[in-house]
Design an enzyme around this catalytic site. Structure first.
Site, short mmCIF file in Angstrom:
data_model
loop_
_atom_site.label_atom_id
_atom_site.label_comp_id
_atom_site.label_asym_id
_atom_site.label_seq_id
_atom_site.Cartn_x
_atom_site.Cartn_y
_atom_site.Cartn_z
N ASP A 141 0.97 -1.27 0.00
CA ASP A 141 -0.09 -0.03 0.19
C ASP A 141 0.83 1.32 -0.02
O ASP A 141 2.09 1.11 0.34
CB ASP A 141 -0.98 -0.22 1.09
N MET A 142 0.25 2.31 -0.53
CA MET A 142 1.16 3.71 -0.45
C MET A 142 1.75 4.00 0.79
O MET A 142 2.68 4.37 0.73
CB MET A 142 0.17 4.74 -1.09
#
Length: 306
Positions: A141-142
């Site tokens: 995930d970012m």
């Protein structure tokens, strides 16, 4: 036997040391190097398999002392190269392991067309004149930091993706969670699924896929706990969902818990990888230190204990 001195990102050179009975190139490559039928078909179409420096079809029989070469020349990615900080934790002829910083997307999307790890990897590959195409084996995930695997050729991508699907790649994470976790260690075995087709948030429920997470406590604070987590399955948001389910959401995780005054993202870091190097069959083990924001979070939690 792999002839190490003749290897490159897009070429595998294999010395036939022993042959039991009649053995074809096709069977040998499948058995010794785990080359998939799909990749073999592509190599055959591109006339990319050589025996003793001569092109052959993959039904050709091999003998002791023969040298097989697989050439995997392909078009490069069309990612825009960008000089973005790109911390490499490990690299060999087949893989690049990046220690991803938080706040950066892995791969270009509609919302993040540039400024991604893929753009940084393209810049690194072009700058270092590597002859390879970027293929991600895993994603983060970012707002999750840590170890990200990039395969340099289709062979490596296939073998490592298969290891990933069969849960043969050992993955560990470090997470800071809300509240004091009582058990020193435990296993969470609860199915995870999507409540609706277009939902971003995942939930524990009987309709989901089996999901298994092991954790152990590393350090306890006044109102928080540092844990090490091992994923035995690889579901989307698995750690975040499972820890929230047992009442200890990750610090800073606004989707499954609440935001934090100490950190502006979920406090999750992919800290450890262990896998079998596809070409050489050697065990590769990599550890990644905390990024700066998690070091600061740990200092603040420790100071609140006094």
């Amino acid at each position: 036997m792999i002839i190490k001195s003749q290897q490159s990102e897009n070429m595998i050179t294999y010395l036939v040391e022993e042959v039991e009975g009649k053995e074809t190139i096709k069977n040998l490559l499948k058995k010794e190097l785990n080359v998939s039928s799909r990749l073999l078909t592509k190599l055959k179409k591109n006339r990319s398999i050589f025996l003793n420096n001569h092109y052959v079809k993959y039904h050709e029989e091999v003998n002791k002392g023969d040298v097989i070469k697989i050439v995997m020349t392909e078009e490069p990615n069309q990612f825009v190269p960008e000089d973005i900080p790109f911390s490499i934790a490990y690299e060999d002829v087949d893989v690049i392991i990046v220690n991803k910083q938080p706040g950066i997307v892995t791969h270009p999307t509609k919302g993040h067309a540039i400024g991604t790890i893929a753009n940084a990897a393209q810049y690194y590959i072009e700058t270092n004149k590597l002859n390879c195409r970027i293929r991600f084996v895993n994603r983060l995930d970012m707002d999750t930091s840590g170890l990200l695997i990039i395969a340099k050729n289709p062979y490596t991508h296939h073998v490592l993706s298969e290891q990933m699907q069969l849960d043969k790649i050992e993955k560990k994470y470090i997470a800071f969670v809300q509240g004091v976790v009582e058990k020193d260690f435990d296993t969470i075995d609860q199915p995870i699924g999507k409540p609706t087709e277009d939902a971003i948030k995942r939930v524990v429920g009987p309709e989901g896929q089996r999901s298994v997470t092991k954790y152990k406590v590393i350090e306890r604070y006044k109102n928080a706990t540092l844990i090490e987590v091992q994923l035995l399955t690889g579901r989307t948001h698995q750690i975040r969902v499972h820890m929230s389910h047992i009442g200890h959401p990750l610090i800073g995780d606004s989707l499954y818990g609440k935001s934090s005054e100490f950190i502006d993202r979920q406090a999750l870091h992919a800290s450890y990888l262990k896998f079998l190097q596809p070409r050489y069959k050697a065990v590769v083990e990599i550890k990644a230190d905390f990024p700066e924001d998690l070091k600061q979070l740990q200092d603040k939690l420790r100071s609140h204990n006094t």
